[in-house]
Design a protein around this motif. Structure first.
Motif, PDB file in Angstrom:
ATOM      1  N   SER A 252       7.955  -8.602 -10.797  1.00 29.11           N
ATOM      2  CA  SER A 252       8.392  -7.922 -12.003  1.00 29.11           C
ATOM      3  C   SER A 252       8.028  -8.780 -13.214  1.00 29.11           C
ATOM      4  O   SER A 252       8.207  -9.999 -13.191  1.00 29.11           O
ATOM      5  CB  SER A 252       9.902  -7.703 -11.945  1.00 29.11           C
ATOM      6  OG  SER A 252      10.387  -7.351 -13.208  1.00 29.11           O
TER       7      SER A 252
ATOM      8  N   LYS B  70      10.249 -10.870  -6.846  1.00 34.16           N
ATOM      9  CA  LYS B  70       9.280 -10.266  -5.943  1.00 34.16           C
ATOM     10  C   LYS B  70       9.716  -8.827  -5.666  1.00 34.16           C
ATOM     11  O   LYS B  70      10.783  -8.583  -5.128  1.00 34.16           O
ATOM     12  CB  LYS B  70       9.221 -11.068  -4.641  1.00 34.16           C
ATOM     13  CG  LYS B  70       8.227 -10.542  -3.658  1.00 34.16           C
ATOM     14  CD  LYS B  70       8.022 -11.469  -2.476  1.00 34.16           C
ATOM     15  CE  LYS B  70       9.224 -11.497  -1.586  1.00 34.16           C
ATOM     16  NZ  LYS B  70       8.995 -12.217  -0.332  1.00 34.16           N
TER      17      LYS B  70
ATOM     18  N   LYS C  77       0.808  -6.005  -2.280  1.00 35.76           N
ATOM     19  CA  LYS C  77      -0.399  -5.211  -2.499  1.00 35.76           C
ATOM     20  C   LYS C  77      -1.494  -5.773  -1.604  1.00 35.76           C
ATOM     21  O   LYS C  77      -1.740  -6.983  -1.594  1.00 35.76           O
ATOM     22  CB  LYS C  77      -0.819  -5.312  -3.963  1.00 35.76           C
ATOM     23  CG  LYS C  77      -2.147  -4.684  -4.281  1.00 35.76           C
ATOM     24  CD  LYS C  77      -2.499  -4.955  -5.740  1.00 35.76           C
ATOM     25  CE  LYS C  77      -3.908  -4.534  -6.049  1.00 35.76           C
ATOM     26  NZ  LYS C  77      -4.264  -4.842  -7.434  1.00 35.76           N
TER      27      LYS C  77
ATOM     28  N   VAL D 196       3.672  -8.794  -5.504  1.00 37.52           N
ATOM     29  CA  VAL D 196       3.799  -8.144  -6.803  1.00 37.52           C
ATOM     30  C   VAL D 196       5.156  -8.548  -7.370  1.00 37.52           C
ATOM     31  O   VAL D 196       6.179  -8.399  -6.698  1.00 37.52           O
ATOM     32  CB  VAL D 196       3.714  -6.602  -6.672  1.00 37.52           C
ATOM     33  CG1 VAL D 196       3.893  -5.935  -8.024  1.00 37.52           C
ATOM     34  CG2 VAL D 196       2.386  -6.194  -6.041  1.00 37.52           C
TER      35      VAL D 196
ATOM     36  N   HIS E 119      -6.032   0.464  -2.076  1.00 36.75           N
ATOM     37  CA  HIS E 119      -4.976  -0.507  -2.322  1.00 36.75           C
ATOM     38  C   HIS E 119      -3.706   0.068  -1.712  1.00 36.75           C
ATOM     39  O   HIS E 119      -3.356   1.219  -1.979  1.00 36.75           O
ATOM     40  CB  HIS E 119      -4.781  -0.750  -3.825  1.00 36.75           C
ATOM     41  CG  HIS E 119      -5.902  -1.506  -4.439  1.00 36.75           C
ATOM     42  ND1 HIS E 119      -6.911  -0.886  -5.135  1.00 36.75           N
ATOM     43  CD2 HIS E 119      -6.199  -2.816  -4.434  1.00 36.75           C
ATOM     44  CE1 HIS E 119      -7.772  -1.792  -5.554  1.00 36.75           C
ATOM     45  NE2 HIS E 119      -7.370  -2.967  -5.141  1.00 36.75           N
TER      46      HIS E 119
ATOM     47  N   LYS F 110      -1.149  -9.661  -1.676  1.00 37.50           N
ATOM     48  CA  LYS F 110      -0.626 -10.404  -2.819  1.00 37.50           C
ATOM     49  C   LYS F 110       0.783  -9.930  -3.108  1.00 37.50           C
ATOM     50  O   LYS F 110       1.105  -8.754  -2.949  1.00 37.50           O
ATOM     51  CB  LYS F 110      -1.498 -10.161  -4.055  1.00 37.50           C
ATOM     52  CG  LYS F 110      -2.908 -10.663  -3.892  1.00 37.50           C
ATOM     53  CD  LYS F 110      -3.742 -10.349  -5.120  1.00 37.50           C
ATOM     54  CE  LYS F 110      -5.167 -10.806  -4.868  1.00 37.50           C
ATOM     55  NZ  LYS F 110      -6.056 -10.475  -5.969  1.00 37.50           N
TER      56      LYS F 110
ATOM     57  N   TYR G  67       0.318  -0.374  -1.321  1.00 36.00           N
ATOM     58  CA  TYR G  67       1.476  -0.987  -1.962  1.00 36.00           C
ATOM     59  C   TYR G  67       2.724  -0.739  -1.121  1.00 36.00           C
ATOM     60  O   TYR G  67       2.969   0.385  -0.687  1.00 36.00           O
ATOM     61  CB  TYR G  67       1.711  -0.389  -3.351  1.00 36.00           C
ATOM     62  CG  TYR G  67       0.563  -0.580  -4.295  1.00 36.00           C
ATOM     63  CD1 TYR G  67       0.493  -1.705  -5.103  1.00 36.00           C
ATOM     64  CD2 TYR G  67      -0.451   0.366  -4.389  1.00 36.00           C
ATOM     65  CE1 TYR G  67      -0.564  -1.883  -5.990  1.00 36.00           C
ATOM     66  CE2 TYR G  67      -1.517   0.189  -5.267  1.00 36.00           C
ATOM     67  CZ  TYR G  67      -1.559  -0.927  -6.060  1.00 36.00           C
ATOM     68  OH  TYR G  67      -2.608  -1.104  -6.931  1.00 36.00           O
TER      69      TYR G  67
END
Length: 139
Positions: A66, A72, A76, A64, A95, A62, A97
């Protein structure tokens, strides 16, 4: 925050015992910086093996964004630990990141460094325990 090779030869339960407290509760997390391990030198596919098990992807990832600028900022991905016939199968969730490369300095844009959050998903299964009317096989 620690640095640990989560895509290496050390078994995941060894990493958990090494860095987690004995009283680490469900829902509590361990965080690590780790380097992604490519399957081949020139390839883009990542090798998700850890010890004798594998991090199995549960989603395609997905974006992430702000909250303030809606830009963008990274990605994640969710993984589940899998090792067939092991009492540890499914016992951890991770997870992973990664930052959007355009936000990194030029010398780090090709970086394969990611932040990983690991948490326990359950206790190891006991051999011979019944699951939905069936006996569980031994690991």
């Amino acid at each position: 925050m620690r640095t640990e090779n989560l895509y290496g030869s050390k078994e995941l339960w060894q990493i958990w015992r090494q860095f987690g407290r004995l009283d680490l509760e469900y829902g509590e997390d361990l965080y690590f910086f780790t380097r992604l391990k490519k399957k081949s030198v020139n390839g883009s596919r990542i090798d998700h093996r850890v010890g004798t098990g594998t991090w199995q992807g549960e989603d395609v990832g997905k974006v992430v964004v702000s909250r303030n600028s809606r830009k963008k900022i990274g990605f994640k991905k969710r993984f589940r630990y899998e090792k067939d016939k092991s009492p540890y199968n499914g016992c951890w969730i991770m997870h992973e990141y990664s930052l959007n490369p355009s936000l990194l300095p030029k010398n780090l844009r090709s970086s394969d460094l990611v932040l990983c959050r690991i948490k326990k998903n359950g206790e190891p299964r006991q051999p011979g325990r019944k699951i939905q009317g069936k006996r569980e096989s031994r690991a």
